[in-house]
Motif scaffolding. Structure first.
Motif, short mmCIF file in Angstrom:
data_model
loop_
_atom_site.label_atom_id
_atom_site.label_comp_id
_atom_site.label_asym_id
_atom_site.label_seq_id
_atom_site.Cartn_x
_atom_site.Cartn_y
_atom_site.Cartn_z
N PRO A 214 0.69 -1.07 0.01
CA PRO A 214 0.03 -0.04 0.13
C PRO A 214 0.97 1.16 0.03
N ILE A 215 0.46 2.43 -0.80
CA ILE A 215 1.15 3.50 -0.71
C ILE A 215 0.91 4.61 0.43
N VAL A 216 1.79 5.31 0.52
CA VAL A 216 1.39 6.61 1.77
C VAL A 216 1.08 7.79 1.13
N LYS A 217 0.10 8.52 1.41
CA LYS A 217 -0.35 9.77 0.86
C LYS A 217 0.72 10.68 0.90
N TRP A 218 1.91 10.72 0.38
CA TRP A 218 2.93 11.74 0.67
C TRP A 218 2.74 12.87 -0.71
N GLY A 219 2.29 14.04 -0.42
CA GLY A 219 2.15 14.84 -1.58
C GLY A 219 0.84 15.24 -1.81
N GLU A 220 0.60 16.39 -2.38
CA GLU A 220 -0.58 16.80 -2.88
C GLU A 220 -1.08 16.06 -4.18
N ALA A 221 -0.25 15.64 -4.98
CA ALA A 221 -0.53 14.97 -6.23
C ALA A 221 -1.19 13.44 -5.95
N THR A 224 -4.68 13.97 -4.12
CA THR A 224 -5.76 14.39 -4.88
C THR A 224 -6.13 12.98 -5.86
N GLU A 225 -5.24 12.23 -6.11
CA GLU A 225 -5.59 11.10 -6.91
C GLU A 225 -6.56 10.05 -6.09
N LEU A 226 -6.15 10.07 -4.75
CA LEU A 226 -6.89 9.20 -4.15
C LEU A 226 -8.19 9.71 -3.34
N SER A 227 -8.52 10.99 -3.75
CA SER A 227 -9.76 11.76 -3.31
C SER A 227 -10.75 11.80 -4.22
N GLU A 228 -10.62 11.46 -5.43
CA GLU A 228 -11.60 11.62 -6.74
C GLU A 228 -11.30 10.11 -7.76
N GLY A 229 -12.19 10.13 -8.48
CA GLY A 229 -12.05 9.30 -9.66
C GLY A 229 -12.66 7.81 -9.17
N TRP A 230 -12.47 6.90 -10.27
CA TRP A 230 -12.98 5.47 -10.03
C TRP A 230 -11.32 4.75 -10.17
N PRO A 252 3.83 2.05 -11.06
CA PRO A 252 2.59 2.21 -11.18
C PRO A 252 1.93 2.27 -9.94
N VAL A 253 0.87 2.98 -9.86
CA VAL A 253 -0.23 2.73 -8.60
C VAL A 253 -1.41 2.44 -9.02
N TYR A 254 -2.22 1.23 -8.41
CA TYR A 254 -3.18 0.76 -8.68
C TYR A 254 -4.07 1.14 -7.55
N ILE A 255 -5.11 2.04 -8.14
CA ILE A 255 -6.17 2.51 -7.39
C ILE A 255 -7.32 1.89 -7.41
N ASP A 256 -7.81 1.26 -6.33
CA ASP A 256 -8.97 0.36 -6.33
C ASP A 256 -10.04 1.03 -5.37
#
Length: 389
Positions: A214-221, A224-230, A252-256
């Motif tokens: 799992p990734i850590v939410k370091w940085g605004e970018a 943002t990716e983990l706060s919107e979209g599918w 690559p980061v896989y966002i589920d």
């Protein structure tokens, strides 16, 4: 298991003998010619205390044929060297287990096991591991563990003690070195978020290891990716610096994404991000599914908390020895269950029920018999009819 299901049986005494013989063969205790006890006496007490979550002092106190508790504790403090235990511990933990690992690639998980420390003073602060606050403290007796996952069973391959100054990358480097030293083909390594940094990602790439973490939410970018979209796959990078040199790792980061539907009192969309480099993972849902297999490690930790001798000692060698015996009991249970209790048949073996609690109970009773634990206590008057049936 019914008696007519097998021609043989494994008794409590034999299980205890198996554990004591394993320890005695791997760890040499030099007691001297004039010692009034032998190494098996020490192992009987330590294995019995581990299976019963008891202290060495108390177990010796209630046993008629065990050495005095102070005698055992003296030998624990003087006969065990930490460096030797760390060296021998690798072969001790892996003994017999490697026989059960299949020829096909296996999944491996690495994690940190932190036991809270609440004391105010310690002989050497270097023996403790500092981490994020957990259970009301930031100071721990820490251990890194490496597991192989086979047939939904978890086998401990290595236990490493953590000390002040250890970093995630130094821990991971040693664990990957253990993997390379084994005749073992690794499908993927599952890591906790403590290993999410530039150094660890670089190490994994250098060792050509497939991984999921799992990734850590370091940085605004990334926030943002983990706060919107599918659900989707994005390119991401981390920048690291060492000795004045800066480099960047791309991955690559896989966002589920899933609907929470009131789980844990939460509503809306939950987004989980994973750093992934594994050829068999193609979608974010697969990333989450495969990583969820790492959660079985937590049950291994729970078992270790239920099978470790109690102690207040600050001696790092003694504490590490107790941890080794705890994990040895789990590996021995799984080995004996598969190799001796399971019934060979066409297809897969049939695993008869033999819970870890029952295994511990057998070890505890065998140790109590060997040590002659008291079965009665003094009474100031004879029991009356209420004690009869």
């Amino acid at each position: 298991m019914q008696p007519n299901q097998a021609a043989n049986e494994l008794t409590e005494e034999q299980v205890l003998n198996f554990l004591v013989n394993t320890l005695d063969e791997e760890i040499d205790i030099e007691l001297g010619e004039n010692a009034d006890i032998d190494s098996e006496d020490i192992w009987d007490v330590l294995v019995g205390a581990t299976a019963d979550e008891d202290s060495v002092s108390h177990l010796c106190e209630i046993s008629e044929e065990s050495p005095h508790g102070n005698t055992i504790l003296h030998h624990l403090r003087t006969k065990f060297e930490l460096s030797e235990l760390e060296r021998v511990g690798k072969t001790l933990i892996q003994q017999d287990i490697l026989e059960l690992l299949p020829d096909r690639p296996v999944e491996v998980a690495a994690d940190l096991h932190l036991r809270p420390y609440y004391g105010e003073e310690y002989d050497s602060k270097e023996e403790l591991y500092e981490s994020l606050a957990k259970a009301g403290t930031t100071t721990f007796h820490g251990y890194a563990t490496l597991y192989a996952r086979v047939r939904n069973k978890r086998y401990t391959l290595a236990v490493r003690r953590l000390t002040d100054g250890d970093t995630a990358s130094s821990i991971l480097a040693e664990l990957l070195g253990v993997l390379e030293g084994l005749d073992l083909e690794v499908k993927a390594v599952y890591l906790d978020r403590e290993f999410y940094d530039t150094y660890c990602l670089t190490l994994l790439a250098a060792h050509n290891c497939a991984y999921v973490m799992p990734i850590v939410k370091w940085g605004e970018a990334i926030q943002t990716e983990l706060s919107e979209g599918w659900s989707r796959v994005i390119d991401h990078d981390l920048r690291g610096e060492i000795d004045g040199h800066t480099w960047t790792v791309d991955f690559p980061v896989y966002i589920d994404c899933t609907y929470q539907q009131g789980n844990y009192g939460e509503e809306g969309v939950a987004r989980h991000g994973y750093a992934v480099d594994a050829p068999f993972i193609e979608t974010p849902r697969q990333a989450r599914k495969y990583y969820s297999r790492r959660f079985g490690i937590e049950s291994t930790y729970r078992l270790s908390e239920r099978s470790i001798a109690m102690t207040t000692t600050q001696n790092p060698a003694v504490r590490f020895l107790y941890v080794l015996i705890s994990f040895l009991l789990q590996n021995a249970w799984r080995y004996l269950h598969w190799e001796y209790v399971a019934s060979p048949r066409q297809g897969a073996r049939r695993l008869w029920s033999w819970r870890f609690d029952e295994f511990l109970g057998m070890v505890r009773r065998a140790a109590e018999t060997a040590l002659a634990v008291r079965r009665a206590v003094p009474a100031n008057k004879p029991p009356d009819d209420r004690f009869e049936r």
